[in-house]
Scaffold this motif. Structure first.
Motif, PDB file in Angstrom:
ATOM      1  N   SER A  72      -1.164  -2.619   0.212  1.00 57.15           N
ATOM      2  CA  SER A  72      -0.954  -2.700  -1.206  1.00 57.15           C
ATOM      3  C   SER A  72       0.518  -2.004  -1.539  1.00 57.15           C
ATOM      4  CB  SER A  72      -2.034  -1.727  -2.036  1.00 57.15           C
ATOM      5  OG  SER A  72      -2.048  -0.410  -1.533  1.00 57.15           O
ATOM      6  N   ASP A  73       1.159  -1.800  -0.523  1.00 56.63           N
ATOM      7  CA  ASP A  73       2.560  -1.291  -0.734  1.00 56.63           C
ATOM      8  C   ASP A  73       3.317  -2.343  -1.684  1.00 56.63           C
ATOM      9  OD1 ASP A  73       5.327  -0.821  -0.562  1.00 56.63           O
ATOM     10  OD2 ASP A  73       5.423  -0.136   1.453  1.00 56.63           O
ATOM     11  N   ASP A  93       6.471  -2.698  -2.591  1.00 58.36           N
ATOM     12  CA  ASP A  93       7.802  -2.926  -2.128  1.00 58.36           C
ATOM     13  C   ASP A  93       7.714  -3.921  -1.200  1.00 58.36           C
ATOM     14  OD1 ASP A  93       8.954  -1.338  -3.933  1.00 58.36           O
ATOM     15  OD2 ASP A  93       9.391   0.448  -2.720  1.00 58.36           O
ATOM     16  N   GLU A  94       6.601  -3.709  -0.041  1.00 57.12           N
ATOM     17  CA  GLU A  94       6.573  -4.766   0.934  1.00 57.12           C
ATOM     18  C   GLU A  94       6.059  -5.813   0.518  1.00 57.12           C
ATOM     19  OE1 GLU A  94       3.466  -5.356   4.920  1.00 57.12           O
ATOM     20  OE2 GLU A  94       4.132  -2.955   3.959  1.00 57.12           O
ATOM     21  N   LEU A  95       5.184  -6.003  -0.541  1.00 57.73           N
ATOM     22  CA  LEU A  95       4.680  -7.149  -0.916  1.00 57.73           C
ATOM     23  C   LEU A  95       5.582  -7.836  -1.727  1.00 57.73           C
ATOM     24  CD1 LEU A  95       1.075  -6.292  -2.354  1.00 57.73           C
ATOM     25  CD2 LEU A  95       1.615  -7.661  -0.461  1.00 57.73           C
ATOM     26  N   LEU A  96       6.518  -7.278  -2.541  1.00 53.81           N
ATOM     27  CA  LEU A  96       7.863  -7.771  -3.158  1.00 53.81           C
ATOM     28  C   LEU A  96       8.643  -8.648  -2.372  1.00 53.81           C
ATOM     29  CD1 LEU A  96       8.551  -8.600  -6.295  1.00 53.81           C
ATOM     30  CD2 LEU A  96       9.821  -6.306  -6.062  1.00 53.81           C
ATOM     31  N   ASP A  97       8.952  -8.156  -1.339  1.00 49.32           N
ATOM     32  CA  ASP A  97       9.687  -8.659  -0.200  1.00 49.32           C
ATOM     33  C   ASP A  97       9.187 -10.004   0.247  1.00 49.32           C
ATOM     34  OD1 ASP A  97      11.672  -6.603  -0.543  1.00 49.32           O
ATOM     35  OD2 ASP A  97      11.029  -5.780   1.627  1.00 49.32           O
ATOM     36  N   ILE A  98       7.780 -10.048   0.459  1.00 45.16           N
ATOM     37  CA  ILE A  98       7.188 -11.038   0.928  1.00 45.16           C
ATOM     38  C   ILE A  98       7.115 -12.185  -0.162  1.00 45.16           C
ATOM     39  CG2 ILE A  98       4.900 -12.047   1.759  1.00 45.16           C
ATOM     40  CD1 ILE A  98       4.415  -9.327   3.074  1.00 45.16           C
ATOM     41  N   ILE A  99       6.991 -11.766  -1.288  1.00 45.43           N
ATOM     42  CA  ILE A  99       6.998 -12.852  -2.459  1.00 45.43           C
ATOM     43  C   ILE A  99       8.442 -13.162  -2.600  1.00 45.43           C
ATOM     44  CG2 ILE A  99       6.933 -12.818  -5.039  1.00 45.43           C
ATOM     45  CD1 ILE A  99       4.344 -11.032  -4.633  1.00 45.43           C
ATOM     46  N   LYS A 100       9.451 -12.597  -2.509  1.00 46.72           N
ATOM     47  CA  LYS A 100      10.708 -13.046  -2.655  1.00 46.72           C
ATOM     48  C   LYS A 100      11.021 -14.030  -1.650  1.00 46.72           C
ATOM     49  CE  LYS A 100      12.585  -9.477  -5.447  1.00 46.72           C
ATOM     50  NZ  LYS A 100      13.899  -8.358  -5.656  1.00 46.72           N
ATOM     51  N   MET A 104       0.465 -18.370  -3.100  1.00 48.63           N
ATOM     52  CA  MET A 104      -0.317 -17.293  -2.525  1.00 48.63           C
ATOM     53  C   MET A 104      -0.815 -17.450  -1.141  1.00 48.63           C
ATOM     54  SD  MET A 104      -1.150 -14.598  -4.402  1.00 48.63           S
ATOM     55  CE  MET A 104      -2.434 -13.978  -3.322  1.00 48.63           C
ATOM     56  N   GLY A 105      -1.056 -18.927  -0.679  1.00 48.19           N
ATOM     57  CA  GLY A 105      -1.166 -19.075   0.664  1.00 48.19           C
ATOM     58  C   GLY A 105      -0.197 -18.660   1.535  1.00 48.19           C
ATOM     59  N   GLU A 106       1.268 -18.765   1.279  1.00 51.70           N
ATOM     60  CA  GLU A 106       2.435 -18.455   1.812  1.00 51.70           C
ATOM     61  C   GLU A 106       2.563 -16.984   1.951  1.00 51.70           C
ATOM     62  OE1 GLU A 106       5.581 -19.265   4.365  1.00 51.70           O
ATOM     63  OE2 GLU A 106       3.894 -20.831   3.717  1.00 51.70           O
ATOM     64  N   MET A 114      -2.910  -7.523  -6.207  1.00 53.05           N
ATOM     65  CA  MET A 114      -1.640  -7.269  -6.544  1.00 53.05           C
ATOM     66  C   MET A 114      -0.591  -8.188  -6.211  1.00 53.05           C
ATOM     67  SD  MET A 114       0.144  -3.780  -4.746  1.00 53.05           S
ATOM     68  CE  MET A 114      -0.547  -2.594  -5.751  1.00 53.05           C
ATOM     69  N   ALA A 115      -0.753  -9.002  -5.187  1.00 54.82           N
ATOM     70  CA  ALA A 115       0.003  -9.988  -4.775  1.00 54.82           C
ATOM     71  C   ALA A 115       0.179 -11.001  -5.911  1.00 54.82           C
ATOM     72  CB  ALA A 115      -0.400 -10.490  -3.572  1.00 54.82           C
ATOM     73  N   THR A 116      -1.127 -11.419  -6.587  1.00 55.61           N
ATOM     74  CA  THR A 116      -0.847 -12.350  -7.618  1.00 55.61           C
ATOM     75  C   THR A 116      -0.067 -11.696  -9.101  1.00 55.61           C
ATOM     76  OG1 THR A 116      -3.094 -13.264  -6.910  1.00 55.61           O
ATOM     77  CG2 THR A 116      -2.438 -13.594  -9.201  1.00 55.61           C
ATOM     78  N   GLU A 117      -0.490 -10.568  -9.196  1.00 54.34           N
ATOM     79  CA  GLU A 117       0.339  -9.876 -10.175  1.00 54.34           C
ATOM     80  C   GLU A 117       1.836 -10.022  -9.975  1.00 54.34           C
ATOM     81  OE1 GLU A 117      -1.185  -6.048 -11.330  1.00 54.34           O
ATOM     82  OE2 GLU A 117      -3.200  -6.737 -11.492  1.00 54.34           O
ATOM     83  N   LEU A 118       2.164  -9.515  -8.797  1.00 51.84           N
ATOM     84  CA  LEU A 118       3.527  -9.358  -8.676  1.00 51.84           C
ATOM     85  C   LEU A 118       4.289 -10.767  -8.425  1.00 51.84           C
ATOM     86  CD1 LEU A 118       3.738  -6.767  -5.697  1.00 51.84           C
ATOM     87  CD2 LEU A 118       4.827  -6.618  -8.197  1.00 51.84           C
ATOM     88  N   LEU A 119       3.601 -11.756  -8.101  1.00 51.80           N
ATOM     89  CA  LEU A 119       4.008 -13.297  -8.012  1.00 51.80           C
ATOM     90  C   LEU A 119       4.173 -13.929  -9.379  1.00 51.80           C
ATOM     91  CD1 LEU A 119       4.631 -15.529  -5.938  1.00 51.80           C
ATOM     92  CD2 LEU A 119       2.197 -16.084  -5.898  1.00 51.80           C
ATOM     93  N   LYS A 120       3.309 -13.490 -10.431  1.00 52.21           N
ATOM     94  CA  LYS A 120       3.422 -13.877 -11.520  1.00 52.21           C
ATOM     95  C   LYS A 120       4.750 -13.446 -12.244  1.00 52.21           C
ATOM     96  CE  LYS A 120      -1.297 -15.095 -12.675  1.00 52.21           C
ATOM     97  NZ  LYS A 120      -2.636 -14.662 -13.403  1.00 52.21           N
ATOM     98  N   LYS A 121       4.710 -12.114 -11.857  1.00 53.49           N
ATOM     99  CA  LYS A 121       6.065 -11.602 -12.622  1.00 53.49           C
ATOM    100  C   LYS A 121       7.261 -12.165 -12.129  1.00 53.49           C
ATOM    101  CE  LYS A 121       3.887  -6.804 -13.601  1.00 53.49           C
ATOM    102  NZ  LYS A 121       3.922  -5.527 -13.034  1.00 53.49           N
TER     103      LYS A 121
END
Length: 84
Positions: free
Chosen positions: A21-22, A24-31, A56-58, A71-78
């Motif tokens: 649930s980090d 910053d780490e999730l945001l890097d993956i999302i980008k 989300m699968g990726e 958290m990933a869904t929220e960050l992805l939507k943003k």
């Protein structure tokens, strides 16, 4: 014989069962995910919100299943709603 010297968290970590649930780490993956699919990002922004599953699968694949889905869904939507 069971080993009772380990805590539940130690066992979960050893078996790769702890979600990340980090943000910053999730945001890097999302980008990274969004940079792989620029055409799909454009389609999503054009109204094809069903592409969220692809993204989300990726994210889950790149995080090896460790990403906290909520958290990933929220960050992805943003990130997808970001006009930049």
């Amino acid at each position: 014989v069971k080993d009772h010297s380990k805590t539940p968290m130690q066992i979960a970590e050893e078996n790769n069962l702890v979600q990340s649930s980090d943000s910053d780490e999730l945001l890097d993956i999302i980008k990274e995910t969004l940079s792989k699919y620029p055409a799909k990002v454009a389609e999503y922004k054009g109204g094809k919100t069903g592409l969220m599953g692809l993204f989300m699968g990726e994210v889950m694949k790149l995080s090896r299943g460790k990403a906290d889905p909520r958290m990933a869904t929220e960050l992805l939507k943003k990130e997808l709603e970001n006009p930049a």
